[in-house]
Design a protein around this motif. Structure first.
Motif, PDB file in Angstrom:
ATOM      1  N   VAL A  68     -16.343   1.192 -25.797  1.00 17.44           N
ATOM      2  CA  VAL A  68     -15.097   2.614 -25.248  1.00 17.44           C
ATOM      3  C   VAL A  68     -15.041   2.431 -23.590  1.00 17.44           C
ATOM      4  O   VAL A  68     -15.703   2.468 -23.157  1.00 17.44           O
ATOM      5  N   GLY A  69     -13.113   1.984 -23.509  1.00 20.95           N
ATOM      6  CA  GLY A  69     -13.359   2.221 -22.360  1.00 20.95           C
ATOM      7  C   GLY A  69     -11.835   2.456 -21.862  1.00 20.95           C
ATOM      8  O   GLY A  69     -11.294   2.993 -22.378  1.00 20.95           O
ATOM      9  N   GLY A  70     -11.783   3.071 -20.422  1.00 23.87           N
ATOM     10  CA  GLY A  70     -10.390   3.536 -20.118  1.00 23.87           C
ATOM     11  C   GLY A  70     -10.046   2.933 -18.196  1.00 23.87           C
ATOM     12  O   GLY A  70     -11.352   2.666 -18.405  1.00 23.87           O
ATOM     13  N   GLN A  71      -8.838   2.774 -18.297  1.00 24.40           N
ATOM     14  CA  GLN A  71      -8.414   2.362 -16.788  1.00 24.40           C
ATOM     15  C   GLN A  71      -6.905   3.344 -16.719  1.00 24.40           C
ATOM     16  O   GLN A  71      -5.763   3.045 -17.618  1.00 24.40           O
ATOM     17  N   GLU A  87      -6.589   1.045 -10.714  1.00 19.12           N
ATOM     18  CA  GLU A  87      -7.378   0.962  -9.649  1.00 19.12           C
ATOM     19  C   GLU A  87      -8.046   1.547 -10.184  1.00 19.12           C
ATOM     20  O   GLU A  87      -9.245   1.400  -9.381  1.00 19.12           O
ATOM     21  N   TYR A  88      -8.637   2.657 -10.853  1.00 16.83           N
ATOM     22  CA  TYR A  88     -10.061   2.984 -11.644  1.00 16.83           C
ATOM     23  C   TYR A  88      -9.878   2.038 -12.913  1.00 16.83           C
ATOM     24  O   TYR A  88      -8.832   2.409 -13.900  1.00 16.83           O
ATOM     25  N   ALA A  89     -10.951   2.304 -13.423  1.00 23.04           N
ATOM     26  CA  ALA A  89     -11.633   1.756 -14.520  1.00 23.04           C
ATOM     27  C   ALA A  89     -13.022   2.192 -14.650  1.00 23.04           C
ATOM     28  O   ALA A  89     -14.155   2.274 -13.730  1.00 23.04           O
ATOM     29  N   ALA A  90     -13.836   2.020 -15.736  1.00 23.57           N
ATOM     30  CA  ALA A  90     -14.506   1.944 -16.320  1.00 23.57           C
ATOM     31  C   ALA A  90     -15.292   1.603 -18.016  1.00 23.57           C
ATOM     32  O   ALA A  90     -14.135   2.429 -18.977  1.00 23.57           O
ATOM     33  N   GLU A  91     -15.812   1.361 -18.451  1.00 24.13           N
ATOM     34  CA  GLU A  91     -16.475   1.175 -19.861  1.00 24.13           C
ATOM     35  C   GLU A  91     -17.942   1.452 -20.599  1.00 24.13           C
ATOM     36  O   GLU A  91     -18.553   0.692 -19.529  1.00 24.13           O
ATOM     37  N   LEU A  92     -18.226   1.422 -21.688  1.00 24.16           N
ATOM     38  CA  LEU A  92     -19.485   1.532 -22.265  1.00 24.16           C
ATOM     39  C   LEU A  92     -19.632   0.870 -23.425  1.00 24.16           C
ATOM     40  O   LEU A  92     -18.549   0.647 -24.027  1.00 24.16           O
ATOM     41  N   ARG A  93     -20.405  -0.566 -23.399  1.00 21.74           N
ATOM     42  CA  ARG A  93     -20.471  -1.042 -24.356  1.00 21.74           C
ATOM     43  C   ARG A  93     -22.233  -0.801 -24.414  1.00 21.74           C
ATOM     44  O   ARG A  93     -23.022  -0.396 -24.720  1.00 21.74           O
ATOM     45  N   ALA A  94     -22.159  -0.523 -26.396  1.00 20.52           N
ATOM     46  CA  ALA A  94     -23.436  -0.122 -27.159  1.00 20.52           C
ATOM     47  C   ALA A  94     -23.697  -1.450 -28.075  1.00 20.52           C
ATOM     48  O   ALA A  94     -22.291  -1.782 -28.615  1.00 20.52           O
ATOM     49  N   THR A  95     -25.037  -2.082 -28.828  1.00 21.28           N
ATOM     50  CA  THR A  95     -25.262  -2.548 -29.522  1.00 21.28           C
ATOM     51  C   THR A  95     -26.183  -2.057 -29.945  1.00 21.28           C
ATOM     52  O   THR A  95     -27.494  -1.277 -29.088  1.00 21.28           O
ATOM     53  N   LEU A 108     -25.086  -0.483 -22.035  1.00 21.86           N
ATOM     54  CA  LEU A 108     -23.874  -1.282 -20.901  1.00 21.86           C
ATOM     55  C   LEU A 108     -22.909   0.033 -20.125  1.00 21.86           C
ATOM     56  O   LEU A 108     -21.993  -0.047 -20.946  1.00 21.86           O
ATOM     57  N   PHE A 109     -23.028   0.528 -19.161  1.00 21.46           N
ATOM     58  CA  PHE A 109     -22.230   1.116 -18.542  1.00 21.46           C
ATOM     59  C   PHE A 109     -21.414   0.933 -17.306  1.00 21.46           C
ATOM     60  O   PHE A 109     -22.806   0.742 -16.375  1.00 21.46           O
ATOM     61  N   ASP A 110     -20.022   0.486 -17.125  1.00 18.54           N
ATOM     62  CA  ASP A 110     -19.698  -0.552 -15.870  1.00 18.54           C
ATOM     63  C   ASP A 110     -18.630   0.536 -15.612  1.00 18.54           C
ATOM     64  O   ASP A 110     -17.399   0.776 -16.340  1.00 18.54           O
ATOM     65  N   TRP A 111     -18.155   0.240 -13.565  1.00 21.66           N
ATOM     66  CA  TRP A 111     -16.727   1.274 -13.220  1.00 21.66           C
ATOM     67  C   TRP A 111     -16.287   0.507 -12.613  1.00 21.66           C
ATOM     68  O   TRP A 111     -17.362   0.275 -11.902  1.00 21.66           O
ATOM     69  N   PHE A 112     -15.162   0.319 -11.990  1.00 23.08           N
ATOM     70  CA  PHE A 112     -14.707   0.027 -10.714  1.00 23.08           C
ATOM     71  C   PHE A 112     -13.792   0.490  -9.891  1.00 23.08           C
ATOM     72  O   PHE A 112     -12.646   1.852 -11.117  1.00 23.08           O
ATOM     73  N   ILE A 113     -13.836   0.964  -8.509  1.00 19.66           N
ATOM     74  CA  ILE A 113     -12.386   0.841  -7.999  1.00 19.66           C
ATOM     75  C   ILE A 113     -12.092   0.379  -7.221  1.00 19.66           C
ATOM     76  O   ILE A 113     -12.429  -0.809  -6.189  1.00 19.66           O
ATOM     77  N   THR A 114     -11.145  -0.757  -7.551  1.00 15.04           N
ATOM     78  CA  THR A 114     -10.038  -1.903  -6.962  1.00 15.04           C
ATOM     79  C   THR A 114     -10.663  -2.629  -5.385  1.00 15.04           C
ATOM     80  O   THR A 114      -9.819  -1.741  -4.851  1.00 15.04           O
ATOM     81  N   GLY A 115     -11.305  -3.611  -5.613  1.00 18.56           N
ATOM     82  CA  GLY A 115     -11.281  -3.900  -4.092  1.00 18.56           C
ATOM     83  C   GLY A 115     -12.187  -3.124  -3.626  1.00 18.56           C
ATOM     84  O   GLY A 115     -12.214  -3.299  -2.268  1.00 18.56           O
ATOM     85  N   THR A 116     -12.594  -1.922  -3.563  1.00 15.24           N
ATOM     86  CA  THR A 116     -13.146  -0.937  -3.221  1.00 15.24           C
ATOM     87  C   THR A 116     -14.978  -1.040  -3.735  1.00 15.24           C
ATOM     88  O   THR A 116     -16.297  -1.188  -3.251  1.00 15.24           O
ATOM     89  N   LEU A 117     -14.889  -0.395  -4.687  1.00 15.36           N
ATOM     90  CA  LEU A 117     -16.313   0.339  -5.359  1.00 15.36           C
ATOM     91  C   LEU A 117     -17.024  -0.747  -6.577  1.00 15.36           C
ATOM     92  O   LEU A 117     -15.731  -0.417  -7.181  1.00 15.36           O
ATOM     93  N   SER A 118     -18.119  -0.562  -7.415  1.00 18.11           N
ATOM     94  CA  SER A 118     -17.581  -1.011  -8.713  1.00 18.11           C
ATOM     95  C   SER A 118     -19.372  -1.050  -8.921  1.00 18.11           C
ATOM     96  O   SER A 118     -20.177  -1.167  -8.234  1.00 18.11           O
ATOM     97  N   GLY A 119     -20.114  -0.780  -9.879  1.00 23.00           N
ATOM     98  CA  GLY A 119     -21.324  -0.784 -10.448  1.00 23.00           C
ATOM     99  C   GLY A 119     -20.776  -1.084 -11.727  1.00 23.00           C
ATOM    100  O   GLY A 119     -20.583  -0.615 -13.067  1.00 23.00           O
ATOM    101  N   THR A 120     -23.054  -1.268 -11.995  1.00 23.85           N
ATOM    102  CA  THR A 120     -23.348  -1.612 -13.717  1.00 23.85           C
ATOM    103  C   THR A 120     -24.641  -0.697 -13.489  1.00 23.85           C
ATOM    104  O   THR A 120     -24.960  -0.897 -13.333  1.00 23.85           O
ATOM    105  N   VAL A 121     -24.190   0.122 -14.340  1.00 29.45           N
ATOM    106  CA  VAL A 121     -25.887   0.590 -15.174  1.00 29.45           C
ATOM    107  C   VAL A 121     -25.978  -0.124 -16.692  1.00 29.45           C
ATOM    108  O   VAL A 121     -25.091   0.272 -17.543  1.00 29.45           O
ATOM    109  N   THR A 122     -26.949  -0.294 -16.962  1.00 27.20           N
ATOM    110  CA  THR A 122     -28.092  -1.048 -18.306  1.00 27.20           C
ATOM    111  C   THR A 122     -29.246  -0.922 -18.053  1.00 27.20           C
ATOM    112  O   THR A 122     -30.016  -0.569 -17.740  1.00 27.20           O
TER     113      THR A 122
END
Length: 813
Positions: free
Chosen positions: A103-106, A111-119, A129-143
């Motif tokens: 599931v994800g959205g932007q 400018e803002y986006a996030a996505e959750l992936r699970a198996t 795995l959860f990804d998020w980012f603010i375009t050009g400034t901040l991004s991160g991943t938690v696994t």
């Protein structure tokens, strides 16, 4: 009928669940009381997406989750098959399963986006795995994920306390007596006390990665990694006394934690000749073991005749050592600093440099070899070891340099130099070591190994045509060691390669490499005297043995790969033939006579060759819209020759002579053939089917001969070789899937904006390994061992034959 009925029932249930979900979605579309309209600047519009798949799975004749224990003295397994290899890296459960979720959205402006992936949700190998980012400034991943490694579901054990640091053996009046137990007594003891256990490790991993780019020229990054391991593994130990050493397999506990943390900052920019970047990184890694050691009771020791005795009880000399205390991996840590830089230079050049320094430390207390859980074995005397801990210190320095230069538009050069120094500063220790938990052995030095490795090479690549290039390189590698049989080895390496593409037809890639490695002086006599400063003790490999990482060696490697994308007159056919080769020819000469300082003679021994090659072809053909067939075949061969000895060297008796009585020749050859065929048929835009079949056939033959080349007879006694039966491995798999896309108009009417697929899958997996080394291993080898005390846990059973049918629903939007 019951099996097929379950499949139909699961399909109906899946459709019913989907209907309920869609009806709920439709009900959710009913207008609700409208909230107050926010200001225009507060409106947030999102684009969303997702992918969900769940279903049910059923097996026909799936092996047991836990095998049965042996109850009779036989080499035949209670079950011919095991689930362990099939589920080695995760359970494959029967019934409901949740395969994946995305599931994800932007925001509309991205400018803002996030996505959750699970198996494999809810299973023992699930991953999130959860990804998020603010375009050009901040991004991160938690696994977060779980990584199991199941080794065995058929392992046999007589001990209680499996998974802890104390393994207690059952008490038996016919075993725990002051005499060597008889085979019949041991057989009865094992049959009455053996039980089946699982062996394996479960890993829990968490990782977080955060990146911040406050400006286009700056990047700051931080990562953290945490892994927890728990479970059991096989460990080896031995007991002395009462008829000789006893070789034992036991389940050792695993409970440890690894943590890594890293932070980096990078600056990039431009200067007069182009771009540059500089990156600084610091990291720390720690390993913490919950257990420093574990203790195993020897079931064949007479001290257990005392009621209630344990390894913590008072005892003196015994015919059979009562306890074995086994050290486990020590806790340790490492600290690393790294600088990486790249800069454009004049003459169309770019220089890249890495400097890294790592400090590794370990100082866990030593385990006293005469103590088992608080009890001192008074039969062991003369221990003079003064050190209480290792004070381990290893410092590693890496410097890597690369210079790329475009000499002309068609000619490019690359120069490389790499320096790695592993400096082991661990203090040298002199030890009285304990042999078989029963007596003090020879004085031995224990020290750290240090070495320096240097690599240098130069490459030239020339574009002879627009789509074709050729090149060559020359390289050198030197390894300097301070404590080995050979203190220095040098290797010269040459390589040629080419790459060409024909317009719309295909591509060719090929390379050939040749290298020669030589040692400066091979002196195992000095090395042996360094290990045993007293001049005696310890059986070693024969003095003439040349270790494969030090021996003189000539190597050649070759690779050819064709890719035909568009064959003339056969536009629907694509082919990819390939070939690979690696031949290692060791210059070890079994006819060469060697003489030590005392005049003893022997010959060179060791690996003579280690060759392998592979050839294969992949192809696919499209018969028209919707139908594609693919085929693949790979042949692999591995071929090794070895000259060895059935004896070992002891400094008290001198160097063992190389005679036909103790030298042997062995050839080890393995062939693997792999076939894969698959097809995909798309009936229309809503229905397609796919299927594939693969089979891998492996055959391994070892020939043992005396040095004269005569094969030993199967019934020979006193010979130093024996014939070995062929080891055969056959792996087969069938996968088939039918996918149907539900009517889009119906799905829309039900209130779901997206696609819904119904899938029906079938798989068959079959593993068959015919291996004389494992097939003859009984639970405790009491049919093979005359003293009936060697213990093998009989943990390895790779055979299975599994049919699985599953059905699922897949929602995509």
């Amino acid at each position: 009928m019951e099996f097929h009925g379950r499949i139909v029932l699961t399909s109906l249930l899946s459709i019913a669940v989907a209907s309920i979900a869609l009806q709920s979605a439709r009900a959710g579309d009913k207008p609700a009381p409208a909230p107050a309209e926010p200001a225009a600047e507060e409106k947030i519009e999102l684009d969303t997406w997702g992918d969900i798949e769940f279903g049910g799975r059923y097996f026909k004749d799936k092996p047991k989750e836990l095998g049965s224990a042996w109850t009779t003295a036989t080499i035949n397994r209670p079950e011919a098959e095991s689930i362990a290899k099939y589920e080695e890296y995760g359970n494959v459960p029967q019934g409901f399963y949740f395969e994946r979720l995305t599931v994800g959205g932007q925001t509309k402006d991205a400018e803002y986006a996030a996505e959750l992936r699970a198996t494999d949700l809810g299973n023992n190998n699930q991953r999130y795995l959860f990804d998020w980012f603010i375009t050009g400034t901040l991004s991160g991943t938690v696994t977060w994920d779980q990584i199991p490694h199941l080794h065995s579901t058929t392992a046999q054990s007589i001990w209680s306390g499996v998974g802890t640091t104390y393994l207690a053996a059952p008490r038996d009046a016919n075993i725990n007596i002051n005499t060597v137990p008889t085979t019949a007594a041991v057989a009865s003891y094992i049959q009455n006390n053996t039980k089946t256990i699982r062996l394996g490790i479960d890993r829990d991993r968490f990782e977080a990665d955060q990146r911040w780019t406050p400006t286009p020229n700056w990047e700051v990054r931080g990562t953290y990694f945490h892994e927890r391991r728990e479970g059991t593994q096989i460990a080896g130990t031995n007991w002395g006394g009462g008829g000789g050493p006893v070789l034992v397999q036991v389940p050792r506990p695993v409970a440890d934690t690894t943590q890594n943390a890293k932070a980096s900052g990078e600056r990039s920019g431009e200067w007069a000749y182009g771009k540059y970047n500089v990156k600084l990184t610091g990291s720390i890694s720690t390993f913490d073991n919950d257990y420093k050691s574990f203790t195993v009771e020897n079931p064949f020791s007479e001290v257990w005749a005392a009621n209630g005795a344990t390894c913590a009880s008072t005892f003196t000399a015994a015919a059979n050592t009562p306890c074995s205390r086994i050290s486990l991996m020590p806790s340790n840590e490492a600290y690393t600093g790294n600088m990486t830089a790249g800069i454009d230079l004049p003459f169309r050049s770019r220089f890249m440099n890495t400097v890294q320094y790592t400090a590794m430390r370990q100082n866990d207390p030593f385990q006293d070899p005469t103590v088992a859980t608080g009890n001192t074995n008074t039969a062991i005397t003369g221990i003079t070891n003064a050190a209480t801990s290792l004070n381990g210190e290893v410092n590693a320095l890496l410097v890597n340099n690369v210079l790329n230069t475009r000499i002309t538009d068609d000619l490019k050069s690359t120069l490389r130099y790499r320096y790695y120094d592993n400096d082991n500063q661990t203090p040298v220790r002199t030890w009285n070591w304990v042999s078989e938990d029963g007596a003090v052995g020879a004085v031995r030095q224990n020290f750290g190994y240090s070495y320096t490795k240097q690599n240098a090479s130069g490459d030239l690549t020339y574009h002879v045509l627009k789509n074709a290039s050729v090149g060559g390189s020359a390289g050198w590698e030197r390894i300097d060691r301070d404590k080995r049989e050979a203190l220095r080895t040098d290797e010269l390496i040459g390589k040629v390669y080419g790459d060409a593409r024909w317009d719309d037809i295909g591509q060719l890639r090929a390379s050939y490499q040749y290298s020669e490695r030589r040692f400066d002086n091979y002196d195992p006599e000095s090395w042996y005297k360094t290990l045993f400063p007293g001049g005696t003790g310890g059986n070693m490999n024969p003095w003439g043995m040349r270790k494969f990482d030090l021996a003189d060696r000539d190597r050649e490697k070759a690779m050819v790969l064709f890719t035909f994308d568009n064959i003339p007159h056969v536009p629907n056919l694509s082919l990819t033939p390939s070939f690979g080769l690696r031949n290692d020819n060791y210059l070890t000469d079994p006819t060469k006579i060697l003489t030590d300082s005392a005049g003893n003679t022997t010959t060179e021994m060791g690996l003579l060759k280690d060759n392998s090659w592979n050839a294969g072809i992949e192809g696919s053909y499209s018969f028209g819209p919707g139908l594609t067939v693919s085929l693949a075949y790979v042949r692999e061969e591995f071929d090794k020759d070895l000259v060895g000895s059935t004896t070992t060297q002891n400094s008290a008796t001198g160097i063992i002579g190389a005679t036909a009585a103790n030298l042997y020749f062995s050839n080890m050859k393995e062939d693997v053939d792999t076939f894969i065929v698959g097809t995909n048929f798309v009936f229309n835009d809503r229905f397609d089917i796919s299927a594939s079949y693969s089979i891998a056939l492996g055959k391994e033959d070892w020939t043992n001969k005396d040095i004269a080349g005569t094969t030993c007879a199967p019934t020979s006694t006193g010979a130093n070789c024996a014939p070995w039966p062929t080891v055969n491995t056959t792996l087969q798999r069938i996968d088939a899937q039918a996918r149907y896309k539900l009517d889009p108009e119906l799905i829309t009417q039900l209130g779901f904006e997206g696609d819904v697929f119904w899938k029906l899958k079938y798989s068959w997996d079959r593993s068959r390994v015919d291996n004389w080394q494992n097939d003859l291993v009984t639970p405790y080898m009491y049919l093979v061992d005359n003293t009936a005390r060697n213990i093998s846990m009989a943990s390895y059973n790779p055979n299975y034959d599994i049919h699985a049918v599953s059905t699922s629903l897949n929602f995509k939007w």
